[in-house]
Design a protein around this motif. Structure first.
Motif, PDB file in Angstrom:
ATOM      1  N   SER A  30      10.212  11.299  15.207  1.00 15.22           N
ATOM      2  CA  SER A  30       9.039  11.228  16.076  1.00 15.22           C
ATOM      3  C   SER A  30       7.810  10.903  15.234  1.00 15.22           C
ATOM      4  O   SER A  30       7.816  11.051  14.002  1.00 15.22           O
ATOM      5  N   ARG A  31       6.746  10.488  15.891  1.00 14.80           N
ATOM      6  CA  ARG A  31       5.495  10.213  15.182  1.00 14.80           C
ATOM      7  C   ARG A  31       4.992  11.477  14.490  1.00 14.80           C
ATOM      8  O   ARG A  31       4.482  11.425  13.377  1.00 14.80           O
ATOM      9  N   GLU A  32       5.131  12.616  15.158  1.00 15.24           N
ATOM     10  CA  GLU A  32       4.687  13.876  14.581  1.00 15.24           C
ATOM     11  C   GLU A  32       5.462  14.200  13.302  1.00 15.24           C
ATOM     12  O   GLU A  32       4.875  14.638  12.301  1.00 15.24           O
ATOM     13  N   GLN A  33       6.773  13.979  13.324  1.00 14.22           N
ATOM     14  CA  GLN A  33       7.586  14.236  12.125  1.00 14.22           C
ATOM     15  C   GLN A  33       7.160  13.330  10.979  1.00 14.22           C
ATOM     16  O   GLN A  33       7.075  13.764   9.825  1.00 14.22           O
ATOM     17  N   LEU A  34       6.893  12.061  11.287  1.00 14.11           N
ATOM     18  CA  LEU A  34       6.498  11.115  10.241  1.00 14.11           C
ATOM     19  C   LEU A  34       5.123  11.460   9.678  1.00 14.11           C
ATOM     20  O   LEU A  34       4.896  11.338   8.471  1.00 14.11           O
ATOM     21  N   ILE A  35       4.205  11.893  10.538  1.00 13.66           N
ATOM     22  CA  ILE A  35       2.889  12.331  10.067  1.00 13.66           C
ATOM     23  C   ILE A  35       3.042  13.467   9.070  1.00 13.66           C
ATOM     24  O   ILE A  35       2.451  13.474   7.975  1.00 13.66           O
ATOM     25  N   GLU A  36       3.870  14.462   9.423  1.00 16.52           N
ATOM     26  CA  GLU A  36       4.052  15.630   8.550  1.00 16.52           C
ATOM     27  C   GLU A  36       4.676  15.243   7.217  1.00 16.52           C
ATOM     28  O   GLU A  36       4.270  15.748   6.166  1.00 16.52           O
ATOM     29  N   THR A  46      -1.856   6.335  13.773  1.00 17.64           N
ATOM     30  CA  THR A  46      -1.763   5.898  12.374  1.00 17.64           C
ATOM     31  C   THR A  46      -0.347   5.410  12.057  1.00 17.64           C
ATOM     32  O   THR A  46      -0.161   4.408  11.352  1.00 17.64           O
ATOM     33  N   VAL A  47       0.652   6.132  12.570  1.00 13.93           N
ATOM     34  CA  VAL A  47       2.043   5.732  12.349  1.00 13.93           C
ATOM     35  C   VAL A  47       2.293   4.357  12.946  1.00 13.93           C
ATOM     36  O   VAL A  47       2.886   3.478  12.308  1.00 13.93           O
ATOM     37  N   PRO A  72       0.820  -1.217   0.000  1.00 16.16           N
ATOM     38  CA  PRO A  72       0.000   0.000   0.000  1.00 16.16           C
ATOM     39  C   PRO A  72       0.849   1.261   0.000  1.00 16.16           C
ATOM     40  O   PRO A  72       1.939   1.303   0.582  1.00 16.16           O
ATOM     41  N   LEU A  73       0.330   2.309  -0.644  1.00 12.21           N
ATOM     42  CA  LEU A  73       1.099   3.523  -0.899  1.00 12.21           C
ATOM     43  C   LEU A  73       1.709   4.132   0.362  1.00 12.21           C
ATOM     44  O   LEU A  73       2.902   4.428   0.392  1.00 12.21           O
ATOM     45  N   LYS A  74       0.910   4.340   1.399  1.00 16.72           N
ATOM     46  CA  LYS A  74       1.426   4.995   2.594  1.00 16.72           C
ATOM     47  C   LYS A  74       2.458   4.123   3.311  1.00 16.72           C
ATOM     48  O   LYS A  74       3.422   4.629   3.885  1.00 16.72           O
ATOM     49  N   GLU A  75       2.274   2.815   3.270  1.00 18.01           N
ATOM     50  CA  GLU A  75       3.284   1.920   3.836  1.00 18.01           C
ATOM     51  C   GLU A  75       4.596   2.074   3.075  1.00 18.01           C
ATOM     52  O   GLU A  75       5.675   2.142   3.671  1.00 18.01           O
ATOM     53  N   PHE A  76       4.481   2.130   1.737  1.00 17.50           N
ATOM     54  CA  PHE A  76       5.693   2.271   0.934  1.00 17.50           C
ATOM     55  C   PHE A  76       6.383   3.597   1.230  1.00 17.50           C
ATOM     56  O   PHE A  76       7.604   3.647   1.402  1.00 17.50           O
ATOM     57  N   GLU A  77       5.623   4.687   1.260  1.00 19.13           N
ATOM     58  CA  GLU A  77       6.223   6.001   1.491  1.00 19.13           C
ATOM     59  C   GLU A  77       6.889   6.076   2.860  1.00 19.13           C
ATOM     60  O   GLU A  77       7.957   6.679   3.014  1.00 19.13           O
ATOM     61  N   LEU A 108       4.279  -2.953   8.439  1.00 17.23           N
ATOM     62  CA  LEU A 108       5.574  -3.130   7.766  1.00 17.23           C
ATOM     63  C   LEU A 108       6.392  -4.224   8.441  1.00 17.23           C
ATOM     64  O   LEU A 108       7.022  -5.046   7.765  1.00 17.23           O
ATOM     65  N   ARG A 109       6.399  -4.228   9.761  1.00 16.58           N
ATOM     66  CA  ARG A 109       7.135  -5.267  10.481  1.00 16.58           C
ATOM     67  C   ARG A 109       6.574  -6.647  10.166  1.00 16.58           C
ATOM     68  O   ARG A 109       7.333  -7.592   9.917  1.00 16.58           O
TER      69      ARG A 109
END
Length: 226
Positions: free
Chosen positions: A171-177, A190-191, A152-157, A198-199
């Motif tokens: 951080s989770r916040e950085q990954l969200i952004e 969501t992260v 899935p796209l978001k998993e890949f990104e 992925l794991r």
């Protein structure tokens, strides 16, 4: 991913240089002497070598000559010596650059980037490689050996972003952004959900990388080191 071989019998320097190069996005292979270095080069396609001069069994000058005879890769010599005669010996042995200890890690990085540009070895930033794993942002495919996976796209990104910055904590916040955008209205769990997926998807089929939880901070991708 650009692969760099670091050769030094001083384990402290070997580890320090390895950390800085890994944090800069390079895949690092570490050797404690010339024999170890040649063994690595015989099995791994390295793009550049950073070689200490003063080593047991085979000094940096001799190792540089050996590398130059067999491999067309840039070489940087590290040495505590700054006399012109020593530099002359280094260049005569075939080194491309020369850095005197003690040195700033940033200066080593600048010199590495300059040599990679000169040799036209800077890798395509859309492709990340760890061992037998290739993450291709152009095709949105993950290849592991002879196996190709479409996820899935978001998993890949998320995977690509972490893989492009190995050993760096986000951080989770950085990954969200970065992945979902600053206007995303969901929560940070969501992260966690995507990391879990992925794991589950990759842990049983490759040990080239692991996504680790840094308690109280976030996540990092740890690439397998030689």
């Amino acid at each position: 991913m650009t692969k760099i071989l670091v050769v030094d019998d001083d384990l402290h320097i070997l580890e320090l240089v390895g950390i800085h190069l890994s944090n800069a996005g390079y895949q690092v292979y570490k050797a404690k002497d010339g024999v170890d270095a040649l063994n690595i080069l015989s099995s791994e396609s390295c793009d550049l070598a950073v070689v200490d001069v003063m080593m047991p069994f085979m000094d940096g000058y001799s190792l540089t000559k050996e590398i130059r005879q067999k491999y067309d890769i840039p070489i940087i010599l590290l040495t505590a010596k700054s006399q012109i005669e020593d530099k002359e010996q280094g260049y005569l042995s075939g080194t491309d650059d020369y850095l005197v200890k003690p040195f700033e890690p940033k200066e080593l990085l600048f010199r590495i980037k300059a040599l990679l540009r000169r040799y036209d070895l800077e890798t395509d930033e859309s492709i990340v490689r760890f061992g037998k794993t290739t993450i291709n942002k152009k095709s949105y495919e993950v290849e592991i050996g002879n196996r190709t996976l479409l996820i899935p796209l978001k998993e890949f990104e998320l995977l690509y972003f972490l893989a492009a910055h190995p050993f760096q904590v986000f951080s989770r916040e950085q990954l969200i952004e970065r992945i979902w955008g600053i206007d995303y209205e969901g929560d940070e769990r969501t992260v966690d959900v995507h990391i879990k997926r992925l794991r589950e998807r990759f842990s049983s089929i490759t040990d080239d990388f692991q996504i680790k939880t840094i308690r109280g901070v976030g996540y990092l991708l740890e690439a397998r080191q030689k």
